[in-house]
Write a protein that holds these residues in place. Structure first.
Motif, PDB file in Angstrom:
ATOM      1  N   LEU A 117       0.829  -1.194   0.000  1.00 17.32           N
ATOM      2  CA  LEU A 117       0.000   0.000   0.000  1.00 17.32           C
ATOM      3  C   LEU A 117       0.866   1.247   0.000  1.00 17.32           C
ATOM      4  O   LEU A 117       1.668   1.460   0.908  1.00 17.32           O
ATOM      5  CB  LEU A 117      -0.902   0.015   1.239  1.00 17.32           C
ATOM      6  N   LEU A 118       0.717   2.088  -1.021  1.00 18.55           N
ATOM      7  CA  LEU A 118       1.351   3.400  -1.076  1.00 18.55           C
ATOM      8  C   LEU A 118       0.292   4.401  -0.623  1.00 18.55           C
ATOM      9  O   LEU A 118      -0.773   4.480  -1.220  1.00 18.55           O
ATOM     10  CB  LEU A 118       1.817   3.700  -2.500  1.00 18.55           C
ATOM     11  N   HIS A 119       0.571   5.141   0.453  1.00 20.60           N
ATOM     12  CA  HIS A 119      -0.478   5.985   1.022  1.00 20.60           C
ATOM     13  C   HIS A 119      -0.047   7.403   1.359  1.00 20.60           C
ATOM     14  O   HIS A 119      -0.853   8.208   1.818  1.00 20.60           O
ATOM     15  CB  HIS A 119      -1.071   5.332   2.275  1.00 20.60           C
ATOM     16  N   GLY A 120       1.196   7.747   1.137  1.00 20.53           N
ATOM     17  CA  GLY A 120       1.640   9.099   1.439  1.00 20.53           C
ATOM     18  C   GLY A 120       3.048   9.331   0.935  1.00 20.53           C
ATOM     19  O   GLY A 120       3.692   8.414   0.425  1.00 20.53           O
ATOM     20  N   TYR A 121       3.507  10.542   1.072  1.00 21.12           N
ATOM     21  CA  TYR A 121       4.879  10.864   0.698  1.00 21.12           C
ATOM     22  C   TYR A 121       5.309  12.134   1.422  1.00 21.12           C
ATOM     23  O   TYR A 121       4.494  12.908   1.915  1.00 21.12           O
ATOM     24  CB  TYR A 121       5.024  11.044  -0.824  1.00 21.12           C
ATOM     25  N   ASP A 122       6.598  12.314   1.510  1.00 20.09           N
ATOM     26  CA  ASP A 122       7.179  13.546   2.013  1.00 20.09           C
ATOM     27  C   ASP A 122       8.508  13.734   1.295  1.00 20.09           C
ATOM     28  O   ASP A 122       8.785  13.039   0.309  1.00 20.09           O
ATOM     29  CB  ASP A 122       7.322  13.532   3.540  1.00 20.09           C
ATOM     30  N   GLU A 123       9.341  14.646   1.798  1.00 25.00           N
ATOM     31  CA  GLU A 123      10.601  14.932   1.115  1.00 25.00           C
ATOM     32  C   GLU A 123      11.530  13.729   1.045  1.00 25.00           C
ATOM     33  O   GLU A 123      12.411  13.679   0.188  1.00 25.00           O
ATOM     34  CB  GLU A 123      11.309  16.135   1.761  1.00 25.00           C
ATOM     35  N   SER A 124      11.354  12.745   1.916  1.00 26.52           N
ATOM     36  CA  SER A 124      12.247  11.583   1.902  1.00 26.52           C
ATOM     37  C   SER A 124      11.780  10.475   0.963  1.00 26.52           C
ATOM     38  O   SER A 124      12.535   9.560   0.682  1.00 26.52           O
ATOM     39  CB  SER A 124      12.402  11.024   3.314  1.00 26.52           C
TER      40      SER A 124
END
Length: 166
Positions: A117-124
């Protein structure tokens, strides 16, 4: 949640992780979220030995997700990636970000035969719940979205999205 070494339930665990991440429902009438998802899959004829041992296709995960949302009156729907790909012509990373930005998530195969499950992201990087490794952060390849297989996964979409595809 983590799955066993011998089962093919990574798709079910991806659905479970989505519901837990979104805090959409808690255990009901003494039945765990996992039990409810399995009960729906069983009612649909999708909890047979073949599914338990060998796993699920994207269209089957879509059917289970939609049935759980219908049963519990949850404000989500799903689409197979190939059905929304005409809206996502950017590179794969940008396409995944657009899905998350509109309040959705993606069940996809980061490795052959295994759903996550891919559910978010940030700078990393992207936030991926993998039933073998919880909460890994990973960088997705910036390959062209058109290079994804036709059955690359299931997009889980909020009925009240932040951004609407035009």
């Amino acid at each position: 949640m983590k799955q066993g070494h011998e089962d093919g339930l990574c798709g079910i665990y991806s659905l479970l992780n989505f519901f837990q991440n979104e805090h959409l429902f808690t255990d009901l009438a003494g039945k765990s979220q996992f039990w409810i998802i399995c009960e729906v899959a069983e009612r649909l004829g999708l909890l047979k030995a073949d599914h338990i041992a060998n796993g699920y296709a994207a269209y089957q995960l879509k059917e289970i997700f939609d049935a759980v949302c219908s049963k519990l009156c949850l404000p989500y729907r799903s689409e197979l990636v190939r059905e929304v790909d005409r809206h996502l012509e950017e590179n794969q990373g940008a396409a995944f970000k657009k899905i998350v930005d509109q309040g959705g998530a993606l069940i996809f195969m980061p490795e052959d035969g295994h759903w996550a499950l891919l559910h978010g992201y940030d700078e990393s990087g992207f936030h991926i719940d993998n039933s073998g490794r919880k909460r890994q952060t990973s960088r997705m390849p910036e390959c062209g979205y058109e290079d994804m297989p036709s059955e690359a996964g299931v997009v889980l979409i909020s009925e009240t999205p932040k951004v609407v595809f035009q």
